[in-house]
Scaffold this motif. Structure first.
Motif, PDB file in Angstrom:
ATOM      1  N   PRO A   1       0.114 -20.529  -3.384  1.00  0.00           N
ATOM      2  CA  PRO A   1       0.075 -20.003  -2.078  1.00  0.00           C
ATOM      3  C   PRO A   1      -1.260 -18.953  -1.783  1.00  0.00           C
ATOM      4  CG  PRO A   1       1.882 -19.047  -3.008  1.00  0.00           C
ATOM      5  CD  PRO A   1       1.279 -20.135  -3.842  1.00  0.00           C
ATOM      6  N   SER A   2      -1.420 -18.798  -0.453  1.00  0.00           N
ATOM      7  CA  SER A   2      -2.646 -17.957  -0.288  1.00  0.00           C
ATOM      8  C   SER A   2      -2.137 -16.670   0.378  1.00  0.00           C
ATOM      9  CB  SER A   2      -4.004 -18.562   0.180  1.00  0.00           C
ATOM     10  OG  SER A   2      -4.455 -19.632  -0.719  1.00  0.00           O
ATOM     11  N   LEU A   3      -3.013 -15.533   0.860  1.00  0.00           N
ATOM     12  CA  LEU A   3      -2.537 -14.665   1.707  1.00  0.00           C
ATOM     13  C   LEU A   3      -3.948 -14.238   1.991  1.00  0.00           C
ATOM     14  CD1 LEU A   3      -1.411 -12.109   2.995  1.00  0.00           C
ATOM     15  CD2 LEU A   3      -1.712 -10.874   0.905  1.00  0.00           C
ATOM     16  N   VAL A   4      -4.170 -14.408   3.437  1.00  0.00           N
ATOM     17  CA  VAL A   4      -5.330 -13.850   4.109  1.00  0.00           C
ATOM     18  C   VAL A   4      -4.999 -12.510   4.620  1.00  0.00           C
ATOM     19  CG1 VAL A   4      -6.886 -14.410   5.919  1.00  0.00           C
ATOM     20  CG2 VAL A   4      -6.158 -16.224   4.877  1.00  0.00           C
ATOM     21  N   TYR A   5      -5.793 -11.353   4.083  1.00  0.00           N
ATOM     22  CA  TYR A   5      -5.392 -10.093   4.557  1.00  0.00           C
ATOM     23  C   TYR A   5      -6.452  -9.668   5.446  1.00  0.00           C
ATOM     24  CZ  TYR A   5      -5.003  -4.889   4.128  1.00  0.00           C
ATOM     25  OH  TYR A   5      -4.823  -3.535   4.181  1.00  0.00           O
ATOM     26  N   PHE A   6      -6.352  -9.405   6.703  1.00  0.00           N
ATOM     27  CA  PHE A   6      -7.535  -8.585   7.454  1.00  0.00           C
ATOM     28  C   PHE A   6      -7.377  -7.312   7.254  1.00  0.00           C
ATOM     29  CE2 PHE A   6      -6.857 -12.912   9.435  1.00  0.00           C
ATOM     30  CZ  PHE A   6      -8.034 -13.421   9.665  1.00  0.00           C
ATOM     31  N   THR A   7      -8.593  -6.774   6.995  1.00  0.00           N
ATOM     32  CA  THR A   7      -8.551  -5.256   6.845  1.00  0.00           C
ATOM     33  C   THR A   7     -10.152  -4.825   7.169  1.00  0.00           C
ATOM     34  OG1 THR A   7      -8.484  -3.726   5.034  1.00  0.00           O
ATOM     35  CG2 THR A   7      -9.739  -5.590   4.314  1.00  0.00           C
ATOM     36  N   ALA A   8     -10.180  -3.538   7.441  1.00  0.00           N
ATOM     37  CA  ALA A   8     -11.596  -2.920   8.042  1.00  0.00           C
ATOM     38  C   ALA A   8     -11.573  -1.439   7.223  1.00  0.00           C
ATOM     39  CB  ALA A   8     -11.426  -2.534   9.429  1.00  0.00           C
ATOM     40  N   ASP A   9     -12.680  -0.889   6.994  1.00  0.00           N
ATOM     41  CA  ASP A   9     -12.890   0.381   6.332  1.00  0.00           C
ATOM     42  C   ASP A   9     -12.339   1.594   7.597  1.00  0.00           C
ATOM     43  OD1 ASP A   9     -14.220  -0.679   4.454  1.00  0.00           O
ATOM     44  OD2 ASP A   9     -16.282  -0.255   5.160  1.00  0.00           O
ATOM     45  N   TRP A  10     -12.379   1.003   8.698  1.00  0.00           N
ATOM     46  CA  TRP A  10     -11.977   2.244   9.673  1.00  0.00           C
ATOM     47  C   TRP A  10     -10.618   2.126  10.094  1.00  0.00           C
ATOM     48  CZ3 TRP A  10     -10.136  -0.896  13.362  1.00  0.00           C
ATOM     49  CH2 TRP A  10     -10.699  -2.358  13.686  1.00  0.00           C
ATOM     50  N   CYS A  11      -9.601   1.108   9.479  1.00  0.00           N
ATOM     51  CA  CYS A  11      -8.710   0.757   9.654  1.00  0.00           C
ATOM     52  C   CYS A  11      -7.591   1.917   8.833  1.00  0.00           C
ATOM     53  CB  CYS A  11      -8.012  -0.346   9.584  1.00  0.00           C
ATOM     54  SG  CYS A  11      -6.403  -0.884   9.293  1.00  0.00           S
ATOM     55  N   LEU A  12      -6.965   2.963   9.176  1.00  0.00           N
ATOM     56  CA  LEU A  12      -6.220   3.762   8.639  1.00  0.00           C
ATOM     57  C   LEU A  12      -4.779   3.157   8.163  1.00  0.00           C
ATOM     58  CD1 LEU A  12      -6.468   7.186  10.837  1.00  0.00           C
ATOM     59  CD2 LEU A  12      -7.812   6.529   8.759  1.00  0.00           C
ATOM     60  N   SER A  13      -4.231   2.270   8.746  1.00  0.00           N
ATOM     61  CA  SER A  13      -3.119   1.673   8.198  1.00  0.00           C
ATOM     62  C   SER A  13      -3.251   0.746   6.919  1.00  0.00           C
ATOM     63  CB  SER A  13      -2.369   0.811   9.243  1.00  0.00           C
ATOM     64  OG  SER A  13      -1.860   1.429  10.244  1.00  0.00           O
ATOM     65  N   CYS A  14      -4.748   0.082   7.105  1.00  0.00           N
ATOM     66  CA  CYS A  14      -5.155  -0.563   5.806  1.00  0.00           C
ATOM     67  C   CYS A  14      -5.170   0.155   4.704  1.00  0.00           C
ATOM     68  CB  CYS A  14      -6.379  -1.114   6.165  1.00  0.00           C
ATOM     69  SG  CYS A  14      -6.299  -2.314   7.575  1.00  0.00           S
ATOM     70  N   ASP A  15      -5.816   1.470   4.806  1.00  0.00           N
ATOM     71  CA  ASP A  15      -5.598   2.507   3.606  1.00  0.00           C
ATOM     72  C   ASP A  15      -4.354   2.719   2.821  1.00  0.00           C
ATOM     73  OD1 ASP A  15      -8.370   2.689   3.755  1.00  0.00           O
ATOM     74  OD2 ASP A  15      -8.402   4.341   4.951  1.00  0.00           O
ATOM     75  N   VAL A  16      -3.116   2.868   3.938  1.00  0.00           N
ATOM     76  CA  VAL A  16      -1.847   2.978   3.525  1.00  0.00           C
ATOM     77  C   VAL A  16      -1.420   1.894   2.796  1.00  0.00           C
ATOM     78  CG1 VAL A  16       0.475   3.325   4.266  1.00  0.00           C
ATOM     79  CG2 VAL A  16      -1.638   4.796   5.429  1.00  0.00           C
ATOM     80  N   ILE A  17      -1.691   0.553   3.220  1.00  0.00           N
ATOM     81  CA  ILE A  17      -1.131  -0.689   2.584  1.00  0.00           C
ATOM     82  C   ILE A  17      -1.893  -0.651   1.308  1.00  0.00           C
ATOM     83  CG2 ILE A  17      -1.572  -3.094   2.696  1.00  0.00           C
ATOM     84  CD1 ILE A  17      -0.955  -2.868   5.814  1.00  0.00           C
ATOM     85  N   GLU A  18      -3.107  -0.401   1.185  1.00  0.00           N
ATOM     86  CA  GLU A  18      -3.857  -0.415  -0.223  1.00  0.00           C
ATOM     87  C   GLU A  18      -3.102   0.357  -1.071  1.00  0.00           C
ATOM     88  OE1 GLU A  18      -6.354  -2.371  -1.111  1.00  0.00           O
ATOM     89  OE2 GLU A  18      -6.945  -3.188   0.761  1.00  0.00           O
ATOM     90  N   ARG A  19      -2.873   1.536  -0.735  1.00  0.00           N
ATOM     91  CA  ARG A  19      -2.116   2.520  -1.653  1.00  0.00           C
ATOM     92  C   ARG A  19      -0.675   2.116  -1.939  1.00  0.00           C
ATOM     93  NH1 ARG A  19      -4.257   6.241   1.540  1.00  0.00           N
ATOM     94  NH2 ARG A  19      -2.303   6.866   2.278  1.00  0.00           N
ATOM     95  N   ARG A  20       0.221   2.044  -0.713  1.00  0.00           N
ATOM     96  CA  ARG A  20       1.663   1.838  -1.001  1.00  0.00           C
ATOM     97  C   ARG A  20       2.260   0.256  -1.160  1.00  0.00           C
ATOM     98  NH1 ARG A  20       3.521   5.498   4.042  1.00  0.00           N
ATOM     99  NH2 ARG A  20       2.633   7.481   3.251  1.00  0.00           N
ATOM    100  N   VAL A  21       1.316  -0.849  -0.965  1.00  0.00           N
ATOM    101  CA  VAL A  21       1.737  -2.106  -1.205  1.00  0.00           C
ATOM    102  C   VAL A  21       0.984  -2.844  -2.403  1.00  0.00           C
ATOM    103  CG1 VAL A  21       1.934  -4.208  -0.037  1.00  0.00           C
ATOM    104  CG2 VAL A  21       2.444  -2.168   1.297  1.00  0.00           C
ATOM    105  N   PHE A  22      -0.492  -2.787  -2.323  1.00  0.00           N
ATOM    106  CA  PHE A  22      -1.127  -3.544  -3.384  1.00  0.00           C
ATOM    107  C   PHE A  22      -1.206  -2.812  -4.570  1.00  0.00           C
ATOM    108  CE2 PHE A  22      -3.290  -5.579   0.463  1.00  0.00           C
ATOM    109  CZ  PHE A  22      -2.660  -6.809   0.292  1.00  0.00           C
ATOM    110  N   ASP A  23      -0.854  -1.283  -4.633  1.00  0.00           N
ATOM    111  CA  ASP A  23      -0.977  -0.667  -5.810  1.00  0.00           C
ATOM    112  C   ASP A  23       0.516  -0.718  -6.345  1.00  0.00           C
ATOM    113  OD1 ASP A  23      -3.703  -0.224  -5.966  1.00  0.00           O
ATOM    114  OD2 ASP A  23      -3.348   1.945  -5.087  1.00  0.00           O
ATOM    115  N   ASP A  24       1.618  -1.170  -5.850  1.00  0.00           N
ATOM    116  CA  ASP A  24       2.729  -1.463  -6.195  1.00  0.00           C
ATOM    117  C   ASP A  24       3.030  -2.329  -7.515  1.00  0.00           C
ATOM    118  OD1 ASP A  24       5.673  -2.793  -6.049  1.00  0.00           O
ATOM    119  OD2 ASP A  24       5.917  -0.687  -5.506  1.00  0.00           O
TER     120      ASP A  24
END
Length: 99
Positions: free
Chosen positions: A1-24
């Motif tokens: 399977p694949s995951l397409v993850y839409f992100t942007a430098d200006w997206c504060l929620s994306c920063d949270v996801i990077e730290r709390r989800v992808f770093d888990d």
């Protein structure tokens, strides 16, 4: 399977996801067999807009889970902030569709 993850430098929620989800550690382990495609729409240019339209995504953060046939997997799409647990539940749903 694949995951397409839409992100942007200006997206504060994306920063949270990077730290709390992808770093888990549990998420990292489950992503081992998944192709992660990060669609950076920071520029919000024509190419970014085309990619958002292609996946019917309003903007970041959006996660589109695709099965091995590149079809969107059921109700697994996630929009906005989510927990590692929510992410793992969506990923499990995708993995079930590939069986």
């Amino acid at each position: 399977p694949s995951l397409v993850y839409f992100t942007a430098d200006w997206c504060l929620s994306c920063d949270v996801i990077e730290r709390r989800v992808f770093d888990d550690p549990g998420v990292r382990a489950e992503l081992a067999g998944v192709r992660l495609i990060k669609a950076d729409v920071t520029a919000n240019d024509a190419a970014a807009q085309a990619m958002l339209r292609r996946f019917a995504a309003a903007g970041p953060p959006t996660m589109v889970f695709l099965d091995r046939r590149a079809a969107e997997a059921g109700d697994a799409r996630q929009v906005g902030e989510l927990s590692a647990r929510d992410f793992l539940e969506s990923l499990a749903a995708v993995q079930e569709t590939r069986s």
